[in-house]
Design a protein around this motif. Structure first.
Motif, mmCIF file in Angstrom:
data_model
loop_
_atom_site.group_PDB
_atom_site.id
_atom_site.type_symbol
_atom_site.label_atom_id
_atom_site.label_comp_id
_atom_site.label_asym_id
_atom_site.label_seq_id
_atom_site.Cartn_x
_atom_site.Cartn_y
_atom_site.Cartn_z
ATOM 1 N N ALA A 50 -56.936 -32.240 -52.024
ATOM 2 C CA ALA A 50 -57.420 -31.855 -53.342
ATOM 3 C C ALA A 50 -58.929 -32.019 -53.496
ATOM 4 O O ALA A 50 -59.611 -31.104 -53.972
ATOM 5 N N ALA A 51 -59.436 -33.175 -53.073
ATOM 6 C CA ALA A 51 -60.856 -33.441 -53.305
ATOM 7 C C ALA A 51 -61.757 -32.371 -52.682
ATOM 8 O O ALA A 51 -62.592 -31.796 -53.384
ATOM 9 N N PRO A 52 -61.605 -32.080 -51.372
ATOM 10 C CA PRO A 52 -62.474 -31.040 -50.807
ATOM 11 C C PRO A 52 -62.269 -29.669 -51.454
ATOM 12 O O PRO A 52 -63.254 -28.951 -51.715
ATOM 13 N N VAL A 53 -61.041 -29.296 -51.708
ATOM 14 C CA VAL A 53 -60.794 -27.969 -52.287
ATOM 15 C C VAL A 53 -61.436 -27.860 -53.676
ATOM 16 O O VAL A 53 -62.107 -26.880 -54.000
ATOM 17 N N LEU A 54 -61.244 -28.904 -54.494
ATOM 18 C CA LEU A 54 -61.811 -28.861 -55.837
ATOM 19 C C LEU A 54 -63.344 -28.896 -55.789
ATOM 20 O O LEU A 54 -64.014 -28.238 -56.583
ATOM 21 N N ALA A 55 -63.892 -29.656 -54.838
ATOM 22 C CA ALA A 55 -65.349 -29.717 -54.716
ATOM 23 C C ALA A 55 -65.897 -28.342 -54.320
ATOM 24 O O ALA A 55 -66.907 -27.881 -54.859
ATOM 25 N N GLN A 61 -68.544 -22.486 -58.600
ATOM 26 C CA GLN A 61 -68.778 -22.345 -60.032
ATOM 27 C C GLN A 61 -70.256 -22.495 -60.404
ATOM 28 O O GLN A 61 -70.702 -21.943 -61.407
ATOM 29 N N THR A 62 -71.009 -23.265 -59.612
ATOM 30 C CA THR A 62 -72.423 -23.434 -59.957
ATOM 31 C C THR A 62 -73.269 -22.235 -59.522
ATOM 32 O O THR A 62 -74.412 -22.119 -59.921
ATOM 33 N N ILE A 63 -72.716 -21.346 -58.709
ATOM 34 C CA ILE A 63 -73.488 -20.157 -58.328
ATOM 35 C C ILE A 63 -73.603 -19.256 -59.560
ATOM 36 O O ILE A 63 -72.596 -18.907 -60.171
ATOM 37 N N PRO A 64 -74.819 -18.913 -59.937
ATOM 38 C CA PRO A 64 -74.985 -18.098 -61.135
ATOM 39 C C PRO A 64 -74.224 -16.778 -61.028
ATOM 40 O O PRO A 64 -74.126 -16.183 -59.948
ATOM 41 N N GLY A 65 -73.680 -16.342 -62.145
ATOM 42 C CA GLY A 65 -72.885 -15.119 -62.169
ATOM 43 C C GLY A 65 -73.638 -13.916 -61.640
ATOM 44 O O GLY A 65 -73.082 -13.076 -60.910
ATOM 45 N N LEU A 89 -62.589 -14.826 -59.159
ATOM 46 C CA LEU A 89 -63.040 -16.030 -58.471
ATOM 47 C C LEU A 89 -63.479 -17.091 -59.482
ATOM 48 O O LEU A 89 -63.131 -18.262 -59.380
ATOM 49 N N TYR A 90 -64.239 -16.629 -60.489
ATOM 50 C CA TYR A 90 -64.687 -17.572 -61.515
ATOM 51 C C TYR A 90 -63.531 -18.088 -62.355
ATOM 52 O O TYR A 90 -63.587 -19.184 -62.891
ATOM 53 N N ALA A 91 -62.501 -17.265 -62.502
ATOM 54 C CA ALA A 91 -61.375 -17.671 -63.352
ATOM 55 C C ALA A 91 -60.546 -18.770 -62.696
ATOM 56 O O ALA A 91 -59.844 -19.511 -63.368
ATOM 57 N N ILE A 92 -60.650 -18.861 -61.367
ATOM 58 C CA ILE A 92 -59.764 -19.784 -60.653
ATOM 59 C C ILE A 92 -60.015 -21.250 -61.006
ATOM 60 O O ILE A 92 -59.109 -21.983 -61.368
ATOM 61 N N LEU A 93 -61.275 -21.670 -60.930
ATOM 62 C CA LEU A 93 -61.556 -23.104 -60.964
ATOM 63 C C LEU A 93 -60.993 -23.849 -62.178
ATOM 64 O O LEU A 93 -60.280 -24.830 -62.013
ATOM 65 N N PRO A 94 -61.293 -23.387 -63.419
ATOM 66 C CA PRO A 94 -60.773 -24.183 -64.548
ATOM 67 C C PRO A 94 -59.245 -24.274 -64.534
ATOM 68 O O PRO A 94 -58.690 -25.339 -64.826
ATOM 69 N N ILE A 95 -58.587 -23.191 -64.169
ATOM 70 C CA ILE A 95 -57.118 -23.221 -64.158
ATOM 71 C C ILE A 95 -56.628 -24.126 -63.036
ATOM 72 O O ILE A 95 -55.718 -24.929 -63.212
ATOM 73 N N LEU A 96 -57.275 -24.006 -61.878
ATOM 74 C CA LEU A 96 -56.903 -24.837 -60.728
ATOM 75 C C LEU A 96 -57.049 -26.315 -61.069
ATOM 76 O O LEU A 96 -56.152 -27.123 -60.855
ATOM 77 N N LEU B 181 -77.027 -28.802 -57.623
ATOM 78 C CA LEU B 181 -76.304 -29.877 -56.949
ATOM 79 C C LEU B 181 -77.133 -31.161 -56.912
ATOM 80 O O LEU B 181 -76.624 -32.251 -57.156
ATOM 81 N N VAL B 182 -78.439 -31.017 -56.628
ATOM 82 C CA VAL B 182 -79.300 -32.200 -56.536
ATOM 83 C C VAL B 182 -79.416 -32.899 -57.900
ATOM 84 O O VAL B 182 -79.247 -34.111 -58.016
ATOM 85 N N PHE B 183 -79.686 -32.106 -58.940
ATOM 86 C CA PHE B 183 -79.787 -32.707 -60.275
ATOM 87 C C PHE B 183 -78.483 -33.391 -60.659
ATOM 88 O O PHE B 183 -78.476 -34.492 -61.198
ATOM 89 N N ASP B 184 -77.384 -32.710 -60.394
ATOM 90 C CA ASP B 184 -76.080 -33.268 -60.731
ATOM 91 C C ASP B 184 -75.893 -34.610 -60.045
ATOM 92 O O ASP B 184 -75.507 -35.599 -60.656
ATOM 93 N N HIS B 185 -76.215 -34.621 -58.752
ATOM 94 C CA HIS B 185 -76.017 -35.834 -57.961
ATOM 95 C C HIS B 185 -76.916 -36.979 -58.444
ATOM 96 O O HIS B 185 -76.445 -38.088 -58.705
ATOM 97 N N LEU B 186 -78.211 -36.674 -58.591
ATOM 98 C CA LEU B 186 -79.152 -37.731 -58.982
ATOM 99 C C LEU B 186 -78.830 -38.270 -60.365
ATOM 100 O O LEU B 186 -78.800 -39.477 -60.599
ATOM 101 N N MET B 187 -78.587 -37.343 -61.292
ATOM 102 C CA MET B 187 -78.329 -37.792 -62.660
ATOM 103 C C MET B 187 -77.000 -38.545 -62.738
ATOM 104 O O MET B 187 -76.858 -39.480 -63.510
ATOM 105 N N ASN B 188 -76.049 -38.118 -61.912
ATOM 106 C CA ASN B 188 -74.774 -38.818 -61.851
ATOM 107 C C ASN B 188 -74.957 -40.261 -61.409
ATOM 108 O O ASN B 188 -74.358 -41.188 -61.953
#
Lengths: 214, 197, 372
Positions: A50-55, A61-65, A89-96, B181-188
């Motif tokens: 779970a941890a790696p998959v969710l990460a 998700q942080t990649i800008p749209g 792809l964007y829809a997956i994360l919150p539901i997952l 990612l860096v900001f998230d990590h540092l601020m975390n």
């Protein structure tokens, strides 16, 4: 030209954009759900993964749209298909995430009781875990839907149509009417769906769960 | 891409200005929601509604008022950044334990003194967590600034899209994701430190 | 019915069960007890394979459970855990019927079963069947938990500290109910607890464990008479009375009604009527014992509007808290009032010995338990 005149004149275009937008959102969230719920369930059975998959999903998700759409455009060209892929792809994360935490946050006593009285893993899932996790999963669908309504406005940029198309036309021609005709309905749509799914979430929660934490 | 450092710098400046404004307004709204009972639900509801509005729609609407350029994207980022900050400030302030509030009252502190000397410091870890979420979101949303004539890393991304140039898109995208990612990590990490102390 | 043959379980290097062997007979109420970490819960959960041992064999009904399908095994064994075990998304009826449904029992049959079971614990079907667990009290929830375990009529029921989270009063009545149910339905029950009171009250056989081994397996009476080790002794604690002298304070009830000597006669008569007693203990202003007053005495000698102080008698026998219970017993038998007053050293009233309090205390000493 006043806004009302503009709307009357372009009624058909606005309506068709609205429907395109809705169908884009519907399919993206539906595809996201079909992928995310089973994967969430599988992760709840194999928690080490779970941890790696969710990460990983979180990083996507942080990649800008805009970036994702751009990449999809290069791979698959202009049209609905690349937009749909990116939006799903964007829809997956919150539901997952919500499926996974919804199941794993269940009081371990319920799981032990379910095993102890002789439920199979599948029965436990269907009769105990999923019913208890449903409100949380719908919460994820709600977040996804609001996100996707937003990201779908960008899909106009790569020719997938929708209300973003109108906004985009407005921005590039500096036409306030077009901007309003795209922005206002999309904003209302997002607010409405947020409320609607929120209501559904409360309505679908089994009576026995409403007093305790969902 | 010798302009990359400039894009990164401009991107950061936009996000930091927006965050600074959002922190001030956000904490203020959080305090009002905490102090003024009748405004509480209205404020929380309002910031959630704003958050719900699609970003391109919000930016386009703001452009009608602020015109093309950086002020519009900053205004948009401020509005989006409000929700996590206001909500966390509100949760933090209402969550300060009653005996601490009473102790502060008992020492003869005024409402403002209690807020500044006791309540805000105690809820700061939570407020900071809201700020972290805002910063990470803003870094990503700021890319859209290019669509309303603002600068930053959205510029290479959009240029890449227009010219079908993957390398150019990634030149803009990778720094954005890395910064997030860096900001998230540092601020975390800072947040965890705050929580411990 | 259930047989363990040198069952061993290890977590890493820590041995939880060390070559455990014992046998439980059909229809017995067996309580597993011991300090935390002694292996009692592991033992219990091995029986329905929630935990699987590393070595040894467990037989249920003569069959090696490792050769059975765990899911089917569990459906034949009832299981009750601490309070949280009811499924919050199901009604009372759905919770009770969950195992019969898994076993594909026809609807009419399990519905009747739910009704019968609810009747057994005096929770009428109409009022309770469609409630959700969150709408019930803790005691009611655990009653339903017990019923759920009984719903498929399993010959064996496992209970893992089922009453640990309940308040003492509810616990008392549930213990009684479960014991009754067990006798009536002739179930074999294996019950884990850390509460010796509970163990002594409910068990036919107590298995005392420590560090994964059985220290003593015996009936409660036997265990009280011959505790196998100092640890068992310390667990039995107050229940042990190896001929130690019972004191007056052990056999008295300490919550008694006391009134001041300035009380008006009329008032005191009313008080006695309200409390359904025919005499009162009277104390001085400094709380020391002044005497007793009875309804007859007021009727024969009292006038309306006087204080009771002038009418007191000292006819009730008096003992000190540290006097042996035996002398109090003799006084009680001869006492014209039917009770004996117990005083602290400073002459304040400590309590009252009545025939009931005496009988209760003696019963406890003989059979254990906290009957008060």
């Amino acid at each position: 030209m006043s806004f009302t005149e503009f709307i009357q004149l372009n009624q058909r275009e606005i309506m068709s954009s609205l429907f395109q937008h809705l169908s884009l959102v519907f399919w993206a969230v539906a595809i996201g759900m079909v992928i995310a719920v089973p994967v969430g369930i599988i992760l709840s059975r194999h928690r080490k993964m779970a941890a790696p998959v969710l990460a990983f999903a979180g990083t996507i998700q942080t990649i800008p749209g805009l970036v994702m759409l751009g990449i999809a455009l290069i791979f698959w060209g202009i049209g609905t298909k690349p937009a749909l892929i990116v939006l799903s792809l964007y829809a997956i994360l919150p539901i997952l995430r919500n499926t996974y935490t919804g199941i794993t946050d269940i009081n371990p006593g319920y799981v032990e009781a379910a095993r102890g009285i002789g439920m199979t893993s599948m029965q436990r899932l269907l009769k105990v875990e999923l019913p208890i996790a449903t409100p949380t999963i719908i919460g994820g669908i709600r977040i996804s839907t609001v996100y996707i309504i937003s990201w779908a406005t960008l899909a106009g940029l790569i020719g997938a149509g929708g209300l973003g198309d109108l906004i985009w036309t407005g921005l590039s021609t500096y036409n306030t009417n077009y901007i309003l005709a795209g922005a206002v309905p999309s904003a209302i749509m997002a607010i409405l769906f947020n409320l609607l799914i929120g209501g559904l979430q409360r309505g679908i929660t089994p009576r026995g769960l409403r007093r305790v934490n969902p | 891409m010798n302009n990359l450092p400039n894009y990164i710098l401009e991107h950061l400046v936009i996000v930091l200005i927006a965050t600074a404004i959002a922190v001030v307004i956000g904490i203020l709204l959080g305090v009002i929601a905490y102090w003024v009972k009748w405004a509480e639900q209205a404020i929380l509801w309002l910031v959630e509604i704003i958050q719900t509005i699609p970003s391109l729609a919000l930016l386009a609407l703001l452009m009608i008022f602020f015109g093309l350029g950086n002020p519009t994207i900053i205004a948009g980022l401020v509005l989006y950044a409000l929700m996590p900050i206001v909500r966390n400030a509100h949760i933090g302030l209402t969550g300060v334990e009653n005996h601490l509030k009473d102790a502060a009252k008992g020492m003869g502190m005024s409402r403002l003194q209690r807020l500044v000397k006791v309540e805000i410091p105690l809820s700061f870890p939570l407020i900071f967590s809201g700020i972290r979420i805002s910063v990470v979101n803003s870094l990503s949303i700021a890319v859209m600034g290019v669509l309303i004539g603002a600068g930053g890393l959205g510029f290479p991304v959009y240029r890449g899209i227009q010219t079908n140039n993957m390398e150019m898109i990634l030149t803009g995208a990778i720094p954005v994701v890395l910064m997030a990612l860096v900001f998230d990590h540092l601020m975390n990490r800072f947040e965890k430190k705050l929580m411990r102390s | 019915m259930i047989r363990f043959e040198s069952v061993t379980k290890k977590y890493g290097k820590k041995t939880i069960l060390n070559k455990l062997s014992f046998e439980i007979n059909q229809g017995d109420f067996v309580v597993l007890i011991g300090p935390s970490g002694c292996g009692k819960t592991t033992t219990l959960k091995s029986i329905n394979r929630l935990i699987e041992p590393d070595g040894g064999k467990i037989y249920v009904d003569g069959r090696d459970i490792m050769k059975e399908n765990p899911v089917e095994l569990r459906r034949k064994i009832g299981y009750v855990i601490q309070q949280i075990g009811l499924f919050p998304n199901m009604t009372v009826e759905q919770n009770i019927a969950v195992v019969p449904k898994l076993l594909k029992v026809p609807k009419e049959e399990w519905q009747q079963r739910v009704k019968d079971l609810l009747n057994l614990v005096a929770m009428p079907y109409e009022e309770n069947a469609h409630m959700y667990p969150s709408e019930l009290s803790g005691g009611q929830q655990q009653r339903i938990g017990v019923l759920r375990a009984l719903a498929a009529s399993p010959p064996i029921v496992l209970m893992d500290e089922p009453f640990g989270a309940l308040d003492p009063l509810t616990r008392d009545s549930l213990q009684e109910e479960v014991k009754k149910l067990q006798k009536k339905l002739k179930k074999t029950i294996v019950f884990v607890t850390h509460d010796m009171d509970e163990a002594l009250r409910m068990a036919d056989v107590v298995i005392f464990m420590d560090q994964g081994e059985i220290v003593q397996m015996a009936s409660p009476e036997e265990m009280l008479q011959n505790p196998a080790s100092p640890l068992v002794k310390s667990f039995l604690g107050k229940h042990l009375n190896n001929g130690a002298v019972l004191l007056a304070s052990d056999v008295m009830k300490s919550r008694v009604l006391k009134v001041h000597r300035e009380m008006q006669t009329l008032q005191s008569v009313e008080l006695m009527r309200n409390r359904d007693v025919n005499s009162l203990i009277v104390i001085n202003d400094d709380e020391t014992y002044a005497g007793t007053i009875s309804i007859e005495r007021i009727k024969s000698a009292g006038k309306a509007g006087t204080q009771i102080g002038g009418l007191l008698t000292m006819e009730a026998p008096v003992v000190q808290v540290s006097d042996p219970a035996q002398s109090a017993f003799e006084l009680l038998m001869e006492s014209p009032t039917g009770y004996v007053i117990v005083l602290h050293e400073d002459q304040t009233v400590a309590g009252l010995i009545t025939k009931t309090s005496m009988a209760k205390a003696m019963g406890e000493t003989l059979w254990g338990g906290d009957a008060v």
